[in-house]
Design a protein around this motif. Structure first.
Motif, PDB file in Angstrom:
ATOM      1  N   THR A  35       0.864  -1.185   0.000  1.00 51.45           N
ATOM      2  CA  THR A  35       0.000   0.000   0.000  1.00 51.45           C
ATOM      3  C   THR A  35       0.899   1.233   0.000  1.00 51.45           C
ATOM      4  N   LEU A  36       0.538   2.219  -0.830  1.00 51.75           N
ATOM      5  CA  LEU A  36       1.381   3.414  -0.979  1.00 51.75           C
ATOM      6  C   LEU A  36       1.024   4.472   0.065  1.00 51.75           C
ATOM      7  N   SER A  37       1.871   5.535   0.156  1.00 55.76           N
ATOM      8  CA  SER A  37       1.594   6.569   1.161  1.00 55.76           C
ATOM      9  C   SER A  37       1.159   7.889   0.547  1.00 55.76           C
ATOM     10  N   THR A  38       1.855   8.378  -0.483  1.00 54.75           N
ATOM     11  CA  THR A  38       1.576   9.758  -0.930  1.00 54.75           C
ATOM     12  C   THR A  38       0.370   9.865  -1.858  1.00 54.75           C
ATOM     13  N   LEU A  39       0.010   8.776  -2.537  1.00 51.98           N
ATOM     14  CA  LEU A  39      -1.171   8.806  -3.400  1.00 51.98           C
ATOM     15  C   LEU A  39      -2.387   8.444  -2.544  1.00 51.98           C
ATOM     16  N   TYR A  40      -3.510   9.110  -2.783  1.00 56.11           N
ATOM     17  CA  TYR A  40      -4.681   8.748  -1.992  1.00 56.11           C
ATOM     18  C   TYR A  40      -5.977   9.119  -2.703  1.00 56.11           C
ATOM     19  N   THR A  41      -7.052   8.500  -2.255  1.00 56.90           N
ATOM     20  CA  THR A  41      -8.404   8.877  -2.677  1.00 56.90           C
ATOM     21  C   THR A  41      -9.213   9.129  -1.412  1.00 56.90           C
ATOM     22  N   GLU A  42      -9.913  10.276  -1.418  1.00 54.08           N
ATOM     23  CA  GLU A  42     -10.798  10.588  -0.292  1.00 54.08           C
ATOM     24  C   GLU A  42     -12.234  10.492  -0.797  1.00 54.08           C
ATOM     25  N   ASP A 162       4.294  -4.611   8.574  1.00 55.84           N
ATOM     26  CA  ASP A 162       3.694  -3.285   8.734  1.00 55.84           C
ATOM     27  C   ASP A 162       4.472  -2.244   7.928  1.00 55.84           C
ATOM     28  N   VAL A 163       3.963  -1.031   7.945  1.00 49.53           N
ATOM     29  CA  VAL A 163       4.503   0.050   7.110  1.00 49.53           C
ATOM     30  C   VAL A 163       5.982   0.316   7.381  1.00 49.53           C
ATOM     31  N   ASP A 164       6.367   0.311   8.656  1.00 53.00           N
ATOM     32  CA  ASP A 164       7.707   0.796   9.005  1.00 53.00           C
ATOM     33  C   ASP A 164       8.790  -0.271   9.017  1.00 53.00           C
ATOM     34  N   SER A 165       8.394  -1.561   9.008  1.00 50.21           N
ATOM     35  CA  SER A 165       9.425  -2.570   9.274  1.00 50.21           C
ATOM     36  C   SER A 165      10.302  -2.886   8.054  1.00 50.21           C
ATOM     37  N   TRP A 166       9.900  -2.450   6.872  1.00 47.34           N
ATOM     38  CA  TRP A 166      10.776  -2.572   5.682  1.00 47.34           C
ATOM     39  C   TRP A 166      10.397  -1.427   4.748  1.00 47.34           C
ATOM     40  N   PRO A 167      10.993  -0.252   4.975  1.00 43.54           N
ATOM     41  CA  PRO A 167      10.523   0.966   4.300  1.00 43.54           C
ATOM     42  C   PRO A 167      10.983   1.076   2.841  1.00 43.54           C
ATOM     43  N   LEU A 168      10.403   0.252   1.972  1.00 39.93           N
ATOM     44  CA  LEU A 168      10.742   0.337   0.547  1.00 39.93           C
ATOM     45  C   LEU A 168      10.205   1.646  -0.033  1.00 39.93           C
ATOM     46  N   PRO A 278       0.135   1.756 -18.895  1.00 39.02           N
ATOM     47  CA  PRO A 278       1.511   1.927 -19.393  1.00 39.02           C
ATOM     48  C   PRO A 278       2.504   2.487 -18.368  1.00 39.02           C
ATOM     49  N   GLN A 279       2.045   2.709 -17.126  1.00 38.65           N
ATOM     50  CA  GLN A 279       2.960   3.305 -16.129  1.00 38.65           C
ATOM     51  C   GLN A 279       3.899   2.226 -15.571  1.00 38.65           C
ATOM     52  N   VAL A 280       5.116   2.670 -15.233  1.00 40.17           N
ATOM     53  CA  VAL A 280       6.080   1.722 -14.646  1.00 40.17           C
ATOM     54  C   VAL A 280       6.313   2.108 -13.190  1.00 40.17           C
ATOM     55  N   LYS A 281       6.151   1.125 -12.318  1.00 35.70           N
ATOM     56  CA  LYS A 281       6.417   1.370 -10.904  1.00 35.70           C
ATOM     57  C   LYS A 281       7.747   0.722 -10.572  1.00 35.70           C
ATOM     58  N   ALA A 282       8.703   1.522 -10.137  1.00 37.68           N
ATOM     59  CA  ALA A 282      10.020   0.991  -9.780  1.00 37.68           C
ATOM     60  C   ALA A 282      10.100   0.956  -8.265  1.00 37.68           C
ATOM     61  N   ILE A 283      10.306  -0.232  -7.726  1.00 40.10           N
ATOM     62  CA  ILE A 283      10.374  -0.390  -6.267  1.00 40.10           C
ATOM     63  C   ILE A 283      11.847  -0.498  -5.896  1.00 40.10           C
ATOM     64  N   CYS A 284      12.271   0.269  -4.905  1.00 42.38           N
ATOM     65  CA  CYS A 284      13.705   0.276  -4.585  1.00 42.38           C
ATOM     66  C   CYS A 284      13.944   0.449  -3.087  1.00 42.38           C
ATOM     67  N   GLN A 303       6.509  11.387 -18.606  1.00 42.00           N
ATOM     68  CA  GLN A 303       5.880  12.704 -18.479  1.00 42.00           C
ATOM     69  C   GLN A 303       5.976  13.260 -17.073  1.00 42.00           C
ATOM     70  N   GLU A 304       5.972  12.359 -16.116  1.00 44.62           N
ATOM     71  CA  GLU A 304       5.952  12.811 -14.725  1.00 44.62           C
ATOM     72  C   GLU A 304       6.464  11.691 -13.834  1.00 44.62           C
ATOM     73  N   ILE A 305       7.046  12.070 -12.718  1.00 39.09           N
ATOM     74  CA  ILE A 305       7.501  11.072 -11.736  1.00 39.09           C
ATOM     75  C   ILE A 305       6.762  11.326 -10.421  1.00 39.09           C
ATOM     76  N   MET A 306       6.244  10.271  -9.814  1.00 39.21           N
ATOM     77  CA  MET A 306       5.669  10.400  -8.478  1.00 39.21           C
ATOM     78  C   MET A 306       6.443   9.449  -7.576  1.00 39.21           C
ATOM     79  N   THR A 307       6.698   9.855  -6.344  1.00 39.58           N
ATOM     80  CA  THR A 307       7.398   8.954  -5.430  1.00 39.58           C
ATOM     81  C   THR A 307       6.540   8.716  -4.196  1.00 39.58           C
ATOM     82  N   SER A 308       6.747   7.559  -3.620  1.00 38.10           N
ATOM     83  CA  SER A 308       5.940   7.209  -2.450  1.00 38.10           C
ATOM     84  C   SER A 308       6.692   6.220  -1.575  1.00 38.10           C
ATOM     85  N   GLY A 309       6.356   6.260  -0.306  1.00 32.97           N
ATOM     86  CA  GLY A 309       6.782   5.192   0.586  1.00 32.97           C
ATOM     87  C   GLY A 309       5.626   4.220   0.740  1.00 32.97           C
TER      88      GLY A 309
END
Ligand code: DP6
Length: 320
Positions: A35-42, A162-168, A278-284, A303-309
Motif C-alpha cells: 500500500t502506498l503513502s503519498t497517493l490517496y483517494t478521499e 507493517d509500514v515501518d518494518s521494511w521501508p521500501l 503503461p505506467q512503470v512502478k520501480a520499487i527500490c 511525463q511525470e515522476i511520483m514517489t511514495s513510501g
C-alpha cells in the motif's frame, strides 16, 4: 448520515489476474501487494432519504460511468433498502490509467459507506466487501505489505509486514495519463476465455506467492525483485496472448524497463512492476531512490515522476 474515508492505492507485487466467480467477484488467484503513502483517494458518502437516486462526483465532475459499480458497492455495505447517496471522490493522481485508482476508490467508498450507515465491521469484513466491488480494493484495507488468500468460498486478507518494518520506496514513471482502452474487469475475463497461457498462470501462482512471502519475511530484496518481475511479465504474457490481444505498454514503458535493467546492472536495488496500463512502478531501497528518480526522469517519454513510501490502511476520517 455522512462519513468520509481515505484510502491509499496498492500495487500488487504478485498479481491478481482472473476471476473464479464473476458474480461474487472472487479472484482466481491470491495476490501480494504494498500500500502506498503519498497517493490517496478521499471519498465522502452522505445517505439522504430525500434523494431520488445516487449521485457520484469524481474530482468534482458528475460521473455516470462508475455510478453503477459504486451503487452496487453501497447496496452491499448498507443494504439494498438503503437511502440513496451522494458520493464525492477526490484523488491526487491520474485515475483509470493503470495506477490502481480503483483499489483506493472502492476501499474508501466501502469504509465511508459503513461509517455513514453506522455499521460495525472488522477489517476482514470491510476487506471482503471492498473486494466484491473491486478485487484489488480488498488489499487497501491493510497498510504495508498485504496478502489476499483465495480461501475456500471467500477471500481472507492478512498483513505480511507493517509500514515501518521494511521501508521500501516506490518511484512511479507516468508515461501516459489518458484512460486505458480496456478496463481490468473486462480484460481479465477476455484472458480467462481466450489466453492459451491462462491455465499455467493460475497453476504457478501459489509457488510465486510462497517465494514472495518468504522474501518479504526475510527482507530479501533480490529474491523479491526476481519473483515480482517474473510474475508481472507472466501476467502481461497472458494478456498479450489473449484474443483480442491486450498490450498496455507504450514505447516509453519499454524504455523505463530498460532503464531499470541498466540500474540493476550498475548494482542498484530496484525492480519494476506494471499493471493494466503503461505506467512503470520501480520499487527500490531508500538509499537507491535518488538514482532511480534521476534515471527514470531522464528516460524519453516519461511525463511525470511520483514517489511514495509504504502507507497505512484505509480509514474513516470524519463522521456526522
Ligand atoms: C493488474 O481489482 O481492478 O492491477 O476486481 O475487476 O475490479 P476488478 O479488478 P481490479 O484488477 C487489478 C488488476 C491488476 C493486478 C492487481 O492489482 O493485483
Amino acid at each position: 448520515m455522512q462519513a468520509t474515508a481515505i484510502a491509499q492505492p496498492n500495487i500488487a507485487l504478485i498479481k491478481y489476474w482472473g476471476k473464479r466467480d464473476v458474480l461474487r467477484n472472487l479472484p482466481a488467484v491470491g495476490s501480494i501487494s504494498i500500500t502506498l503513502s503519498t497517493l490517496y483517494t478521499e471519498v465522502s458518502v452522505e445517505l439522504d432519504d430525500g434523494l431520488p437516486s445516487d449521485i457520484l462526483l469524481v474530482n468534482g465532475d458528475e460521473n455516470e460511468a462508475m455510478l453503477g459499480r459504486i451503487s452496487a458497492c453501497l447496496d452491499n455495505v448498507v443494504g439494498e433498502q438503503r437511502p440513496r447517496a451522494h458520493v464525492a471522490s477526490q484523488s491526487n493522481f491520474p485515475i483509470a490509467a493503470g495506477l490502481a485508482s480503483s483499489s483506493s476508490a472502492f476501499a474508501a467508498t466501502t469504509v465511508a459507506a459503513a461509517g455513514a450507515a453506522r455499521r460495525l465491521c472488522d477489517t476482514g469484513d470491510l476487506a471482503r466487501m471492498a473486494g466484491s466491488a473491486s478485487g484489488s480494493a480488498a488489499r487497501s484495507l491493510y497498510g504495508g505489505f498485504a496478502e489476499l488468500k483465495n480461501a475456500g468460498d471467500t477471500i481472507n486478507l492478512s498483513s505480511l509486514r507493517d509500514v515501518d518494518s521494511w521501508p521500501l520506496r516506490v518511484v512511479v514513471a507516468i508515461t501516459e495519463t489518458a484512460c486505458k482502452a480496456v478496463g481490468s474487469t473486462e480484460a481479465m475475463e477476455i484472458s480467462r476465455r481466450t489466453s492459451p497461457f491462462y491455465g499455467s498462470w493460475i497453476e504457478q501462482q501459489d509457488n510465486d506467492l510462497d517465494v514472495a512471502r518468504a522474501a518479504i519475511a526475510g527482507k530479501d530484496f533480490a529474491q523479491l525483485a526476481t519473483i515480482a518481475e517474473h510474475n508481472c511479465l507472466k501476467m502481461h504474457s497472458v494478456m498479450w496472448a489473449s484474443r483480442p490481444p491486450m498490450v498496455y505498454w507504450n514505447s516509453a514503458t519499454m524504455r523505463c524497463m530498460q532503464t531499470v535493467r541498466q540500474l540493476q546492472e550498475e548494482g542498484c536495488n530496484v525492480f519494476f512492476t506494471i499493471d493494466a496500463g503503461p505506467q512503470v512502478k520501480a520499487i527500490c531501497l531508500p538509499e537507491d531512490e535518488k538514482n532511480v528518480v534521476r534515471a527514470l526522469s531522464e528516460t524519453p517519454g516519461v511525463q511525470e515522476i511520483m514517489t511514495s513510501g509504504l502507507g497505512p490502511a484505509a480509514r474513516l476520517v470524519a463522521r456526522s
